[in-house]
Each structure stands twice: as C-alpha cells, then as structure tokens.
Motif scaffolding. Structure first.
Motif, mmCIF file in Angstrom:
data_model
loop_
_atom_site.group_PDB
_atom_site.id
_atom_site.type_symbol
_atom_site.label_atom_id
_atom_site.label_comp_id
_atom_site.label_asym_id
_atom_site.label_seq_id
_atom_site.Cartn_x
_atom_site.Cartn_y
_atom_site.Cartn_z
ATOM 1 N N ALA A 50 0.845 -1.194 0.000
ATOM 2 C CA ALA A 50 0.000 0.000 0.000
ATOM 3 C C ALA A 50 0.881 1.245 0.000
ATOM 4 C CB ALA A 50 -0.917 0.001 1.223
ATOM 5 N N ASP A 73 -4.605 0.300 6.013
ATOM 6 C CA ASP A 73 -3.782 0.927 4.970
ATOM 7 C C ASP A 73 -4.675 1.393 3.832
ATOM 8 O OD1 ASP A 73 -4.100 -1.161 2.955
ATOM 9 O OD2 ASP A 73 -2.668 -2.355 4.090
ATOM 10 N N SER A 125 -4.742 0.466 0.621
ATOM 11 C CA SER A 125 -5.013 -0.467 -0.470
ATOM 12 C C SER A 125 -6.307 -1.242 -0.211
ATOM 13 C CB SER A 125 -3.861 -1.467 -0.622
ATOM 14 O OG SER A 125 -4.205 -2.466 -1.554
ATOM 15 N N GLY A 127 -9.524 2.047 1.808
ATOM 16 C CA GLY A 127 -8.552 0.954 1.895
ATOM 17 C C GLY A 127 -9.130 -0.241 2.609
#
Length: 142
Positions: free
Chosen positions: A64, A85, A87, A124
């Motif tokens: 990420a 995170d 991502s 995320g």
C-alpha cells in the motif's frame, strides 16, 4: 480465516496511532503493542502480538501507499489489533517454496491468532487479529 458472528462487547480501552510509510514503523508498532499490552496486564500475549503486528505492518508497507494506522482495543483478557492501509486489495495467503523468504505472514497470523480477518474501508482495508483465550470450536473437547 476464523470469524465470529457474535457481537463483541464494547472495548474497555482503545488506542490508535498513525505510522509513516517507512521501515522504522515496524519497530515502532512493536513497541506500541508491547507497551499497551503491559499497561493492560496482557503481557502474556506480547511475543505473538509483536510478531503478528510486524507481519501486518510489513505487508501494509509492501502493498500500500501512504500512512498506516495501528489500532488496538482491549476487552477483558482479549486484545484486538488492526492495521489499516490505503489499499483495497485484500491479502491472499500463498504457498511459498521452502527457500522463499516471503509469503508466510498470513500463515503465522492464521496459526497464532484466536481469530483474524479483513474488512474493507472507504479508503482501503483493515487486517486484524485477536489474541486471548481460544474460542471453543464445535466438536472439540474442552
């Protein structure tokens, strides 16, 4: 992955720290976990919690961009650790060759944690684990 459909009781204490996307954040995350566990009388979980937190923070750094959030909450003798995170890609446990230095983090999480999982966020994901007394498994003697 082990998940529970039961509602968790409210946490008796929570802490969250934003960590920069640098390798030193892995060490900082371990220190935060050790300090928080000690302050809640749960130092018995220190080794496992530090190892699993290191794995999750390292994964966040590898997969990420941007800051990482380490969140800890405590309910009785259970600690819930979450690494957030940027991502949205959920982690995938893979089978690694014996000589591969990578790819065993989620296996460690699955093996050592009482339960673990992922959840998608608006920006995320969060990967979490819990340490505490083992949950009773159907069909297992207690």
């Amino acid at each position: 992955m082990t998940t529970s459909t039961a509602l968790r009781p409210p946490a008796t204490a929570e802490t969250a720290r934003v960590l920069p996307p640098v390798l030193a954040s892995v060490r900082e995350a371990r220190a935060i976990v050790a300090r928080e566990l000690a302050s809640h009388g749960l130092a018995v979980h220190r080794d496992d919690a530090e190892l699993l937190t290191s794995e999750l923070v390292t994964n966040a750094l590898s997969h990420a961009d941007g800051e990482i959030v380490l969140a800890l909450s405590f309910v009785g003798d259970t600690v819930h650790c979450e690494v957030r995170d940027s991502s949205a890609a959920t982690p995938v446990r893979r089978r690694s060759p014996d000589d591969d230095e990578h790819g065993r983090g989620l296996l460690l999480v699955q093996t050592l944690a009482r339960s673990w999982g992922t959840r998608l966020l608006r920006t995320g994901k969060a990967v979490w684990f819990e340490l505490g007394p083992r949950l009773e498994q159907p069909g297992m003697a207690v």
